[in-house]
Design a protein around this motif. Structure first.
Motif, mmCIF file in Angstrom:
data_model
loop_
_atom_site.group_PDB
_atom_site.id
_atom_site.type_symbol
_atom_site.label_atom_id
_atom_site.label_comp_id
_atom_site.label_asym_id
_atom_site.label_seq_id
_atom_site.Cartn_x
_atom_site.Cartn_y
_atom_site.Cartn_z
ATOM 1 N N PRO A 1 29.711 30.587 42.644
ATOM 2 C CA PRO A 1 29.984 31.794 42.331
ATOM 3 C C PRO A 1 29.119 32.112 40.817
ATOM 4 O O PRO A 1 28.886 31.312 39.784
ATOM 5 C CB PRO A 1 31.176 31.796 42.088
ATOM 6 C CG PRO A 1 31.864 30.614 41.780
ATOM 7 C CD PRO A 1 30.855 29.760 42.441
ATOM 8 N N LEU B 1 31.640 25.693 35.845
ATOM 9 C CA LEU B 1 32.353 25.969 36.989
ATOM 10 C C LEU B 1 33.923 25.582 36.730
ATOM 11 O O LEU B 1 34.426 24.496 36.982
ATOM 12 C CB LEU B 1 31.931 25.124 38.262
ATOM 13 C CG LEU B 1 32.710 25.844 39.739
ATOM 14 C CD1 LEU B 1 32.049 27.250 40.148
ATOM 15 C CD2 LEU B 1 32.144 24.916 40.911
ATOM 16 N N THR C 1 38.699 28.010 39.774
ATOM 17 C CA THR C 1 37.725 28.683 40.584
ATOM 18 C C THR C 1 37.961 28.453 42.172
ATOM 19 O O THR C 1 38.318 27.085 42.499
ATOM 20 C CB THR C 1 36.362 28.548 40.110
ATOM 21 O OG1 THR C 1 36.097 28.740 38.753
ATOM 22 C CG2 THR C 1 35.382 29.344 41.185
#
Length: 308
Positions: free
Chosen positions: A238, A301, A305
């Protein structure tokens, strides 16, 4: 002996080097035609082609061995045998019948397991602990001929397709002088393959390269190692401007629970259908591969997530 050599990639070039060094007369080398590759689309010769020219050997690059003119030209060589390693073409029976001693093929598995195009990748992806390299007498079926010489190689937990490829390449290349010497003496015994237990190593598809976090952690880790460095198992990372494709080149299964794809800590531990995998080497599209600690600098990250 007078022999023809047929091969294309680095895996085959190592065998050609050993055969030539053993003093056999390589009357011709067959390899795939040069292809346009890279950003500039420059025409590139295969590794076997490049090595053969360095050794001063005659090189032919036919598009198809089914061409009657190609077959007639091959027959005119009157070779004792043909040594075949990852050539990239299926030889018709008419070609197999030309050499006096037939055509021998080097294959990177313990047949009948993993017949076909991608035995190295499939062995790791399946979680096999052992594989090997075998020289077999070729026949019309796909990797079905009797075995003439065999070496077993262990698959380690840290192996990738790349590292296993290199070990098998070296082992297989060193088998050729022994096999050819035994063949000259008439002491090479042909052992038929088992009638059962055959598996097929089909070519890796694009769909298989995407990581499915719903699979068990061991399966995901094996997929990542089995597709490293090429084509590379991938997932979407992402980012503010949209997801970025990232390849995972190394991973290990660990304990962990959560929704498949859930990031469990700040060190790339990802929940799977059973257990979790820790990603330890990654590559962003268009960039070089690097260890996870280096990759995470500037690309956090965070835990929580969820990867798709």
């Amino acid at each position: 002996m007078r022999l023809a050599f047929m091969g294309t990639p680095d895996f085959a070039a190592a065998s050609l080097a050993e055969i030539a060094a053993a003093g056999h007369e390589v009357v011709r080398v067959y390899t795939q035609p040069p292809r346009r590759k890279g950003r500039g689309k420059a025409e590139q010769k295969t590794p076997v082609h490049a090595l053969a020219e360095t050794l001063g050997l005659d090189v032919h690059t036919p598009e198809s061995f089914r061409d009657p003119d190609v077959l007639a030209d091959f027959a005119a060589l009157d070779p004792d045998l043909a040594a075949v390693v990852a050539y990239g073409q299926i030889l018709p029976q008419a070609a197999l019948d030309v050499p006096r001693l037939g055509c021998l093929n080097l294959h990177a598995s313990l047949l009948p397991r993993w017949r076909g195009a991608a035995p190295i990748q499939r062995a790791i992806m399946a979680g096999d602990e052992l594989t090997g390299v075998q020289i077999m007498q070729m026949e019309a079926g796909l990797d079905t001929g009797p075995i003439l010489l065999s070496e077993t190689v262990r698959i380690f937990p840290f192996d990738t397709a790349g590292s296993l490829h290199d070990r098998l390449m070296a082992t297989g290349a060193q088998m050729w002088p022994r096999a050819l010497a035994a063949l000259e003496r008439g002491s090479l015994e042909a052992v038929p393959q088992a009638d059962d237990g055959a598996t097929y190593a089909k070519k890796i598809s694009n769909e298989e390269a995407r990581i499915d976090w719903r699979q068990p952690a061991e399966t995901v880790a094996n997929q990542i190692r089995g597709l490293s460095p090429f084509p590379g198992a991938w997932f979407e990372w992402p980012a503010d401007k949209g997801a970025v494709r990232v390849k995972a080149h190394m991973a290990k299964a660990e304990d962990g629970e959560g929704q498949p794809g859930l990031v469990l800590d700040d060190g790339l531990l990802i929940a799977c259908g059973e257990g979790a995998v820790r990603l330890t080497r990654l590559q962003r599209e268009g960039r070089a591969a690097m260890d996870a600690d280096d990759f995470l600098r500037g690309r956090a990250l965070p835990a929580g997530t969820v990867l798709s």
